[in-house]
Design an enzyme around this catalytic site. Structure first.
Site, PDB file in Angstrom:
ATOM      1  N   ASP A  67       8.699  -8.167   1.553  1.00  0.00           N
ATOM      2  CA  ASP A  67       7.332  -8.086   1.306  1.00  0.00           C
ATOM      3  C   ASP A  67       6.838  -7.856   2.786  1.00  0.00           C
ATOM      4  O   ASP A  67       7.165  -8.724   3.590  1.00  0.00           O
ATOM      5  CB  ASP A  67       6.836  -9.058   0.509  1.00  0.00           C
ATOM      6  N   ILE A  68       5.478  -6.998   2.765  1.00  0.00           N
ATOM      7  CA  ILE A  68       4.859  -6.806   4.094  1.00  0.00           C
ATOM      8  C   ILE A  68       4.042  -8.098   4.507  1.00  0.00           C
ATOM      9  O   ILE A  68       3.827  -8.454   5.649  1.00  0.00           O
ATOM     10  CB  ILE A  68       3.971  -5.599   4.038  1.00  0.00           C
ATOM     11  N   HIS A 101       7.173  -4.835 -10.309  1.00  0.00           N
ATOM     12  CA  HIS A 101       8.213  -5.371  -9.112  1.00  0.00           C
ATOM     13  C   HIS A 101       8.231  -6.935  -9.507  1.00  0.00           C
ATOM     14  O   HIS A 101       7.421  -7.564 -10.069  1.00  0.00           O
ATOM     15  CB  HIS A 101       7.402  -5.036  -7.793  1.00  0.00           C
TER      16      HIS A 101
HETATM   17  P1  AMP Z   1       1.339  -7.919  -6.420  1.00  0.00           P
HETATM   18  O1  AMP Z   1       0.181  -8.768  -5.671  1.00  0.00           O
HETATM   19  O2  AMP Z   1       2.321  -8.632  -7.403  1.00  0.00           O
HETATM   20  O3  AMP Z   1       1.116  -6.492  -7.046  1.00  0.00           O
HETATM   21  O4  AMP Z   1       2.466  -7.743  -5.278  1.00  0.00           O
HETATM   22  C1  AMP Z   1       2.449  -6.734  -4.250  1.00  0.00           C
HETATM   23  C2  AMP Z   1       3.202  -7.059  -3.062  1.00  0.00           C
HETATM   24  O5  AMP Z   1       3.292  -5.932  -2.318  1.00  0.00           O
HETATM   25  C3  AMP Z   1       2.262  -7.978  -2.123  1.00  0.00           C
HETATM   26  O6  AMP Z   1       2.842  -9.133  -2.053  1.00  0.00           O
HETATM   27  C4  AMP Z   1       2.094  -7.047  -1.025  1.00  0.00           C
HETATM   28  O7  AMP Z   1       2.190  -7.968   0.191  1.00  0.00           O
HETATM   29  C5  AMP Z   1       3.392  -6.254  -1.080  1.00  0.00           C
HETATM   30  N1  AMP Z   1       2.814  -4.860  -0.375  1.00  0.00           N
HETATM   31  C6  AMP Z   1       2.032  -3.954  -0.233  1.00  0.00           C
HETATM   32  N2  AMP Z   1       2.221  -2.981   0.649  1.00  0.00           N
HETATM   33  C7  AMP Z   1       3.543  -3.046   0.961  1.00  0.00           C
HETATM   34  C8  AMP Z   1       4.393  -2.339   1.809  1.00  0.00           C
HETATM   35  N3  AMP Z   1       4.033  -1.222   2.138  1.00  0.00           N
HETATM   36  N4  AMP Z   1       5.658  -2.841   1.952  1.00  0.00           N
HETATM   37  C9  AMP Z   1       6.149  -4.022   1.381  1.00  0.00           C
HETATM   38  N5  AMP Z   1       5.380  -4.904   0.761  1.00  0.00           N
HETATM   39  C10 AMP Z   1       4.232  -4.412   0.441  1.00  0.00           C
END
Ligand code: AMP
Length: 118
Positions: free
Chosen positions: A30-31, A101
């Site tokens: 996760d970023i 996810h």
């Molecule tokens: P959710 O809030 O459950 O939809 O989780 C989405 C997750 O994706 C969040 O924890 C973000 O930090 C993560 N995220 C968004 N963009 C990226 C990316 N490019 N690479 C990795 N994680 C990401």
């Protein structure tokens, strides 16, 4: 067409720190990590925007995500200490990316139903 950020990561159009891959599942860091270990596991071939869109025929995908997370936890050596998996559905749960996810959170004691820093 999966136009989400995660669709682009699957197609390697966006960079990601990929830590797990099998025929059906991709896992990447996760970023914005909410725990020392924070990895996202997503289905590669099927685009399901939310858990509410999951059909009975697609239900196996959620099992695949959990098995991938469990395998990763064993491989990385923290399965015995433990971990949490979370899936958010739509706005009240804070879903921001509309491709299902599984969050894997680990690496420190997690508050009950909470995560460090929240
Ligand atoms: P959710 O809030 O459950 O939809 O989780 C989405 C997750 O994706 C969040 O924890 C973000 O930090 C993560 N995220 C968004 N963009 C990226 C990316 N490019 N690479 C990795 N994680 C990401």
């Amino acid at each position: 067409m999966n136009d989400t950020i995660f669709g682009k990561i699957i197609r390697r159009e966006l960079p990601a720190s990929i830590v797990y891959e099998d025929d059906e599942v991709l896992g990447f860091k996760d970023i914005a990590p909410q725990a020392p270990v924070h990895v996202l596991f997503i289905p590669k071939a099927v685009h399901v925007p939310t858990l509410d869109d999951l059909t009975p025929e697609q239900a196996f995908l959620v099992g695949k995500l959990i098995l991938a997370a469990a395998q990763y936890a064993r491989d990385e050596g923290f399965a015995q200490n433990g971990y949490r998996v979370v899936m958010n559905c739509r706005q009240d749960a804070g879903q921001t990316v509309y491709h299902i996810h599984l969050h894997l959170l680990a690496g420190a004691p997690l508050g009950h139903f909470g995560v460090p820093g929240r």
